[in-house]
Design a protein around this motif. Structure first.
Motif, PDB file in Angstrom:
ATOM      1  N   ARG A   1       0.197   5.821   0.051  1.00  0.00           N
ATOM      2  CA  ARG A   1      -0.777   6.904   0.231  1.00  0.00           C
ATOM      3  C   ARG A   1      -0.208   8.171  -0.381  1.00  0.00           C
ATOM      4  O   ARG A   1       0.920   8.552  -0.074  1.00  0.00           O
ATOM      5  CB  ARG A   1      -1.032   7.082   1.716  1.00  0.00           C
TER       6      ARG A   1
ATOM      7  N   GLN B   1      -5.565   6.689  -1.206  1.00  0.00           N
ATOM      8  CA  GLN B   1      -5.073   5.485  -0.550  1.00  0.00           C
ATOM      9  C   GLN B   1      -5.046   4.365  -1.574  1.00  0.00           C
ATOM     10  O   GLN B   1      -6.087   4.027  -2.153  1.00  0.00           O
ATOM     11  CB  GLN B   1      -5.973   5.112   0.632  1.00  0.00           C
TER      12      GLN B   1
ATOM     13  N   SER C   1       0.827  -1.201   0.000  1.00  0.00           N
ATOM     14  CA  SER C   1       0.000   0.000   0.000  1.00  0.00           C
ATOM     15  C   SER C   1       0.865   1.256   0.000  1.00  0.00           C
ATOM     16  O   SER C   1       1.972   1.258   0.538  1.00  0.00           O
ATOM     17  CB  SER C   1      -0.899   0.022   1.245  1.00  0.00           C
TER      18      SER C   1
ATOM     19  N   SER D   1      -0.896  12.318  -1.019  1.00  0.00           N
ATOM     20  CA  SER D   1      -1.636  13.481  -0.555  1.00  0.00           C
ATOM     21  C   SER D   1      -1.372  14.643  -1.490  1.00  0.00           C
ATOM     22  O   SER D   1      -0.305  14.746  -2.089  1.00  0.00           O
ATOM     23  CB  SER D   1      -1.197  13.871   0.867  1.00  0.00           C
TER      24      SER D   1
ATOM     25  N   ASN E   1      -4.222   0.487  -2.208  1.00  0.00           N
ATOM     26  CA  ASN E   1      -4.000  -0.820  -1.594  1.00  0.00           C
ATOM     27  C   ASN E   1      -3.869  -1.895  -2.655  1.00  0.00           C
ATOM     28  O   ASN E   1      -4.280  -1.706  -3.799  1.00  0.00           O
ATOM     29  CB  ASN E   1      -5.171  -1.163  -0.663  1.00  0.00           C
TER      30      ASN E   1
END
Length: 117
Positions: A19, A81, A17, A21, A83
């Motif tokens: 992330r 996000q 995973s 921003s 995954n």
């Protein structure tokens, strides 16, 4: 002048995973939408996910059920996000902001996402 600052990205093994921003500064009011597209050299740009100011979302079929886009704590911020990443997700991911329903008005420099064993 609107500036998009992106963070996150990097390298991960398949199934992992990451992330991302993105924060837009300098905009007068809420942007119509924000999101990400990705680019692999030699291939067509792909729209990955979008989040409208009304909360509506869009996901490319290739990332549905694996990626989630959401708004950040501050106005004009979004989070992606990611995954269960796959090698085919490897690309440069660019955050964008749009003032209207068509096209991108602002975009980030991009961040590399690499998925490999």
């Amino acid at each position: 002048q609107v500036e998009l600052v992106e963070s996150g990205g990097g390298s991960v093994q398949p199934g992992g995973s990451l992330r991302l921003s993105c924060a837009a500064s300098g905009a007068s009011g809420l942007l119509y939408s924000m999101g990400w597209y990705r680019q692999v050299p030699g291939f067509q740009q792909e729209l990955v996910a979008t989040l409208g100011s009304g909360g509506n979302t869009y996901y490319a079929d290739s990332v549905k059920d694996r990626f989630t886009i959401s708004s950040g704590d501050a106005p004009n911020t979004v989070i992606l996000q990611m995954n269960n990443l796959k090698p085919e997700d490897t690309a440069v991911y660019h955050c964008f902001g749009a003032k209207g329903a068509v096209g991108y008005n602002y975009w980030s420099q991009g961040t590399q996402v690499t998925v490999s064993a």
